[in-house]
Design a protein around this motif. Structure first.
Motif, PDB file in Angstrom:
ATOM      1  N   UNK A 226       3.012  15.323 -10.300  1.00 37.35           N
ATOM      2  CA  UNK A 226       1.585  15.009 -10.353  1.00 37.35           C
ATOM      3  C   UNK A 226       1.340  13.660 -11.011  1.00 37.35           C
ATOM      4  N   UNK A 227       2.280  13.226 -11.848  1.00 36.29           N
ATOM      5  CA  UNK A 227       2.087  12.015 -12.638  1.00 36.29           C
ATOM      6  C   UNK A 227       3.316  11.120 -12.549  1.00 36.29           C
ATOM      7  N   UNK A 228       3.080   9.815 -12.411  1.00 39.88           N
ATOM      8  CA  UNK A 228       4.146   8.817 -12.399  1.00 39.88           C
ATOM      9  C   UNK A 228       3.942   7.853 -13.557  1.00 39.88           C
ATOM     10  N   UNK A 229       5.038   7.490 -14.208  1.00 36.74           N
ATOM     11  CA  UNK A 229       4.998   6.466 -15.253  1.00 36.74           C
ATOM     12  C   UNK A 229       5.921   5.334 -14.831  1.00 36.74           C
ATOM     13  N   UNK A 230       5.422   4.097 -14.925  1.00 35.86           N
ATOM     14  CA  UNK A 230       6.205   2.924 -14.540  1.00 35.86           C
ATOM     15  C   UNK A 230       6.383   2.030 -15.753  1.00 35.86           C
ATOM     16  N   UNK A 249       2.737   6.370  -3.974  1.00 38.28           N
ATOM     17  CA  UNK A 249       2.262   7.203  -5.082  1.00 38.28           C
ATOM     18  C   UNK A 249       0.823   7.645  -4.835  1.00 38.28           C
ATOM     19  N   UNK A 250       0.009   6.720  -4.335  1.00 41.16           N
ATOM     20  CA  UNK A 250      -1.382   7.047  -4.033  1.00 41.16           C
ATOM     21  C   UNK A 250      -1.458   8.109  -2.933  1.00 41.16           C
ATOM     22  N   UNK A 256      -1.078   7.466 -12.030  1.00 41.26           N
ATOM     23  CA  UNK A 256      -0.063   6.465 -12.365  1.00 41.26           C
ATOM     24  C   UNK A 256      -0.396   5.812 -13.702  1.00 41.26           C
ATOM     25  N   UNK A 257       0.572   5.835 -14.622  1.00 37.47           N
ATOM     26  CA  UNK A 257       0.466   5.130 -15.897  1.00 37.47           C
ATOM     27  C   UNK A 257       1.481   3.993 -15.895  1.00 37.47           C
ATOM     28  N   UNK A 258       1.029   2.786 -16.271  1.00 36.76           N
ATOM     29  CA  UNK A 258       1.904   1.611 -16.278  1.00 36.76           C
ATOM     30  C   UNK A 258       1.913   0.976 -17.660  1.00 36.76           C
ATOM     31  N   UNK A 259       3.112   0.668 -18.147  1.00 38.55           N
ATOM     32  CA  UNK A 259       3.201   0.066 -19.474  1.00 38.55           C
ATOM     33  C   UNK A 259       2.620  -1.344 -19.511  1.00 38.55           C
TER      34      UNK A 259
END
Length: 282
Positions: A226-230, A249-250, A256-259
Motif C-alpha cells: 500500500x505504501x512505497x518509500x524512496x 506506483x500511481x 509514496x514517501x520520498x526522502x
C-alpha cells in the motif's frame, strides 16, 4: 494449610510451562527509519525490545550525519549491520559507523569489490573483530521476540549487474510486513517472483532510488504493498525517481514517501497498524 501450599505450587508451575501473552509483541512499536542521506541508502530498524539493525550506511560523506541520527534515536549498539552490496552509496560510511558503535554481527553478499570504501570497511571489521556472515536467500533471524527478519535475496551466485547481488530483506512484525529492496533490479525481481516466496508486504522500500532498472509492474503486483518509500537525493543528476516508476506506483494506488521531499521517513508498527512520520527537509 497444605491445600494453599499445593495450590500455590501448581499455579506457579502452570505459569512457567504455559505460553504467556507477550506485551511487547503487539503494544511496543517497531520503528523503521529510512534516513535521509541524499542519493544513498541507510535504514535503521529499532525493535520493541531495543534490538537494532542498520541496513547500509550512506556514501562516504554521510558518516557524521548518520552517527548523529543514531545517537539522537538512543542507539548504543548495533546488533545486526547489513551491507546490502558494495557500491559506495551503500557502504561509503560503514567503516565510520563501525568505529562509532559496537556491532555484534555483519551480513554482506559474497562479492569482493576493489574500491577504497570496501577495503576501509574490512579494515574497520578487522579492527573490531566483528563476525561476518553471507547475506543470501534463506537467512533468517529474530530481532527480539516479535520481529522476524528474512533475507529473500540474493538467490544466485552470479548476476550480470552488481545491484542484483543486493540483500533483499523482509521484516515482519505481527500482521505488518516491510520489504527492503536495496538496489535490486529486474533480474532479481524475476527471481523473487519465480521463487514463490511470500513477497506480499504492506510497505516497500523501492529499489535503486526509484530508477527504472527495476520496480516492474509484475513485481509490484506480487508485493501488493500500500505504501512505497524512496530514498533519493534532491535534484540528483540521474533524475531519480524515474517518471515511469512513479507512474507504476500511481497505477497501483500506492502512497509514496520520498526522502528528497520529506527528509527521513519513519514507519511505526504496533503489529496491527502502521503510521508514518517525517522529520522535514534536509
Amino acid at each position: 494449610m497444605k491445600r494453599p501450599i499445593i495450590f500455590f505450587i501448581i499455579s506457579f508451575y502452570l505459569l512457567i510451562i504455559l505460553p504467556q501473552p507477550v506485551h511487547g509483541a503487539w503494544f511496543e512499536p517497531l520503528k523503521i527509519h529510512v534516513i535521509d542521506v541524499g542519493q544513498a541508502d541507510c535504514i535503521l530498524v529499532q525493535s520493541p525490545n531495543g534490538k537494532t539493525m542498520l541496513v547500509d550506511s550512506g556514501d562516504e560523506k554521510d558518516g557524521e550525519e548518520i552517527i548523529r541520527y543514531l545517537q539522537k534515536e538512543g542507539v548504543k549498539k548495533i546488533d545486526v549491520l547489513v551491507a546490502t552490496h558494495p557500491h559506495h552509496d551503500h557502504i561509503g560510511s560503514m567503516a565510520a559507523v563501525i568505529r562509532a558503535f559496537p556491532v555484534t554481527k555483519i551480513y554482506m553478499p559474497n562479492l569482493p569489490y576493489d574500491t577504497d570504501y570496501y577495503h576501509e570497511l574490512f579494515r574497520a571489521i578487522n579492527e573490531k573483530n566483528i563476525p561476518v556472515e553471507r547475506a543470501k536467500a534463506g537467512v533468517n533471524f529474530r530481532l527480539g521476540f516479535s520481529v522476524k527478519v528474512d533475507m529473500l535475496g540474493p538467490k544466485s551466485s552470479y548476476y550480470r549487474y552488481i545491484n542484483d547481488y543486493s540483500a533483499v530483506i523482509k521484516i515482519t512484525h505481527g500482521k505488518n510486513s516491510f520489504l527492503l529492496m536495496a538496489d535490486a533490479g529486474i533480474d532479481a525481481e524475476k527471481e523473487l517472483i519465480q521463487s514463490k516466496k511470500k513477497l506480499r508486504a504492506d510497505v516497500i522500500k523501492i529499489g535503486h532510488h526509484g530508477a527504472n532498472t527495476g520496480t516492474t509492474e509484475a513485481f509490484l503486483k506480487s508485493v501488493h504493498a500500500k505504501t512505497a518509500i524512496i530514498s533519493v537525493g534532491k535534484n540528483n543528476p540521474y533524475h531519480f525517481p524515474s517518471k515511469r516508476v512513479l507512474h507504476r506506483l500511481m497505477n497501483q494506488g500506492m502512497t509514496v514517501y520520498r526522502t528528497d521531499q520529506l527528509g527521513a521517513v519513519i514507519a511505526i508498527s504496533d503489529g496491527k497498524t502502521i503510521t508514518f512520520k517525517t522529520n522535514g527537509f534536509r
